[in-house]
Design an enzyme around this catalytic site. Structure first.
Site: not given
Ligand code: GDP
Ligand code: IMO
Ligand code: MG
Length: 427
Positions: A14, A17, A41-42, A223
Site C-alpha cells: 500500500d 504503487k 488493491g491498487h 505487496q
Molecule cells: P498500492 O497498493 O501500493 O497501490 O497502494 P494503495 O492504493 O492500496 O494505497 C495507497 C493510498 O494512498 C490510495 O488510497 C491512494 O489513492 C493514496 N495515495 C497515493 N499517493 C498519495 C499521496 O501522495 N497523497 C495522498 N494523500 N494519498 C495518496
Molecule cells: P498491495 O499490492 C497490504 C497482507 C495481508 C496479510 C498478509 C498475507 O495493495 O500493496 P495474503 O492474503 O496475501 O495471504 O495475506 O499480507 N497483504 C497486503 N497488505 N497491501 C497488499 O497488497 C497486501 N497483500 C497482502 O494483509 O497481512
Molecule cells: Mg494496496
C-alpha cells in the site's frame, strides 16, 4: 536496447504503487504485473474519478498500452471478469490485455482453505486477505494447481480438478467443511475460461518479442518487500516474492532485461494484517494520519496500522531489490504535525543494530531508535516543485536521501495523477 522499470513496494504494501504505475505507464508500451493476486488493491485517481484495481495492471487507463498478467500471478477469474466490467464502465471497451496461460487459478476451495489455514494457527492468524492466495501458491508448489491454460480444455480441467479434490475434499471434510463437486467446479471454471479466452496467451514469449523490438516495459509490483515470502517478516508475509529479483522469473523475462528499480515508500509506514511493526504507534497523531491518509485497506477495508518511517526497513529493501531510486508518496499527509520521526536503528539486547533480523522473535524484541525532526504546517497538496515545499519538509526528504544513500526521483502530494512532482527522469 529495450528499457524497463520495476516498481516495488519497500514497506508492508500500500505504498502507492498503483498511482506510480499509472503515472509511468504514460511512457511505457507494456505494463506487467508478475506476482500476487487480488490480495492487492491498487488505487488510481484522475479526472475526479477513483478506481481500485486488484488484478489488472494499473496501466490500463492509459490508452493504447498492453497490460499483462504474468505467469507468477494467482488469478481469481471471477474477480478478473468483474474488473473487466469495471474498466469497461470507465470507457476501456477493448483492452489489450494478456493473461499468462501459466498463471495459477484461485479455485473456490483455495478460498475456504485460506480460512482453515488461519484457524489452525492456534490463535496466531496471519490476518490474510482471505482471497485464497496462500493455498493457491501451495498447490502450485505441490504440483496440483490449475493453470489459466487449463480452463480452456474441459476434459483436462475436470481431470485436474478431480485430482486436486482427492486431497482437498478429505481435508475439508476432516475440518467439518462441505466438499466440492468436480463436475460443478469444472462447469463454472470452464465458463470463466470461455469469457477470458481471448486474453489467455503465452505472455513470456510475447513479452520477449516486444522487448526485442525495443518497447518499454513497466513492471508493477504488488505487496511490499516486508511481505516477501523470502525476505519479509516470515511467517507474517504473503506467499509470493514482491521483490525486483522475482520479476524475471515471475514474468518470464531475462534477468538482464531489468534496467532500473524504483522503490516506493510512504512518507511514514503502514501495515495491514498481523505481524511485527517496530515503528507502530497508536495515539492521536496516528489517528490523524490514518484519517488524513484514508488508511483503510483497499481490499479488506481494515484500518491500517500506522508507524513512523523506518530506514532500517528501507535499507533492507534497497539491498534486496537493488533499488536505484526512491519515490516518496503521501508526503502531504504529514503536514500539520509538530514533529516527524525517522527510525534509523534498532536497540536489541543492549546493542544497536542497523539490519532487519531474520528471526521474527528477535525482530519483535527490537526497539526503534528515532531521530526527531520539526514538522511543517503548510498544505503541500498543490506543490508542483521541490522549491515549493516548506523548509522542514525539504529537510525531511533530504534526510531520507542521506539515510538511504538513494536519490528521490519523485514525490507525491496527493492521490491524483497530477499531484506528482518529478525530480529526476528515470524512464
Ligand atoms: P498500492 O497498493 O501500493 O497501490 O497502494 P494503495 O492504493 O492500496 O494505497 C495507497 C493510498 O494512498 C490510495 O488510497 C491512494 O489513492 C493514496 N495515495 C497515493 N499517493 C498519495 C499521496 O501522495 N497523497 C495522498 N494523500 N494519498 C495518496
Ligand atoms: P498491495 O499490492 C497490504 C497482507 C495481508 C496479510 C498478509 C498475507 O495493495 O500493496 P495474503 O492474503 O496475501 O495471504 O495475506 O499480507 N497483504 C497486503 N497488505 N497491501 C497488499 O497488497 C497486501 N497483500 C497482502 O494483509 O497481512
Ligand atoms: Mg494496496
Amino acid at each position: 536496447m529495450n528499457e524497463s522499470l520495476v516498481i516495488v513496494g519497500t514497506q508492508f504494501g500500500d505504498e502507492g504503487k498503483g498511482k506510480m504505475t499509472d503515472f509511468y505507464a504514460a511512457d511505457a508500451d507494456v505494463i506487467v504485473r508478475s506476482q500476487g493476486g487480488d490480495n492487492a488493491g491498487h488505487t488510481i485517481v484522475f479526472d475526479g474519478d477513483k478506481y481500485a484495481l486488484h488484478l489488472i495492471p494499473s496501466g490500463i487507463f492509459r490508452k493504447g498500452k498492453i497490460n499483462v498478467l504474468a505467469n507468477g500471478m494467482v488469478i481469481n477469474p471471477k474477480t478478473l471478469i468483474d474488473e473487466l466490467g469495471l474498466i469497461k464502465k470507465a470507457g476501456i471497451e477493448d483492452p489489450s490485455l494478456w493473461i499468462s496461460d501459466r498463471a495459477h487459478v484461485i479455485m473456490l476451495y483455495h478460498i475456504v482453505m485460506d480460512g482453515l489455514s488461519e484457524r489452525i494457527r492456534s490463535g496466531k492468524p496471519i490476518g490474510t486477505t482471505k482471497k485464497g492466495i496462500g493455498p493457491t501458491y501451495r498447490d502450485k508448489v505441490d504440483r496440483i494447481g490449475i493453470r489459466m491454460g487449463d480452463l480452456l480444455d474441459k476434459g483436462r480441467l475436470n481431470d485436474k480438478i478431480s485430482m486436486a479434490l482427492n486431497y482437498h475434499n478429505r481435508v475439508l471434510e476432516a475440518f467439518g467443511e462441505e466438499p466440492f463437486s468436480a463436475s460443478e467446479l469444472t462447469e463454472r471454471f470452464f465458463a470463466y475460461g470461455q469469457t477470458l479466452k481471448p486474453y489467455i496467451k503465452d505472455t513470456a514469449k510475447l513479452l520477449d518479442e516486444r522487448m526485442k523490438i525495443g518497447e518499454k516495459v513497466l513492471f508493477e509490483g504488488a505487496q511490499g518487500t516486508m511481505l516477501c515470502i523470502e525476505h519479509g517478516t516470515y511467517p507474517y508475509v504473503t506467499s509470493s516474492s514482491p521483490t525486483a529479483a522475482s520479476v524475471p522469473l515471475a514474468a518470464g523475462v531475462s534477468p538482464q532485461s531489468i534496467s532500473s528499480v524504483l522503490g516506493i515508500t510512504k512518507a511514514y509506514s503502514t501495515r495491514v494484517g498481523e505481524g511485527v511493526f517496530p515503528t507502530e504507534f497508536d495515539d492521536d497523531v496516528a489517528r490523524k494520519i490514518r484519517e488524513k491518509g484514508h488508511e483503510y485497506g483497499t481490499t479488506t477495508k481494515r484500518p491500517r496500522r500506522i508507524g513512523w518511517l523506518d530506514t532500517v526497513i528501507l535499507n533492507h529493501a534497497k539491498r534486496i531489490n537493488g533499488l536505484n531510486y526512491l519515490a516518496v508518496t503521501l508526503l502531504d499527509v504529514l503536514s500539520g504535525l509538530d514533529e516527524v520521526r525517522i527510525c534509523t536503528h534498532y536497540r536489541h539486547g543492549g546493542r544497536t543494530i542497523d539490519y532487519v533480523p531474520s528471526s521474527i522473535e528477535r525482530f519483535y524484541a527490537c526497539e526503534p531508535v528515532y531521530e526527531t525532526w520539526p514538522g511543517w504546517d503548510e498544505d503541500i497538496s498543490s506543490c508542483t516543485s521541490y522549491e515549493d515545499l516548506p523548509d522542514n519538509c525539504k529537510i525531511y526528504l533530504n534526510r531520507i536521501e542521506q539515510l538511504t544513500d538513494l536519490k528521490i526521483a519523485l514525490f507525491s502530494v496527493g492521490a491524483d495523477r497530477k499531484q506528482t512532482v518529478v525530480l529526476k527522469n528515470i524512464f
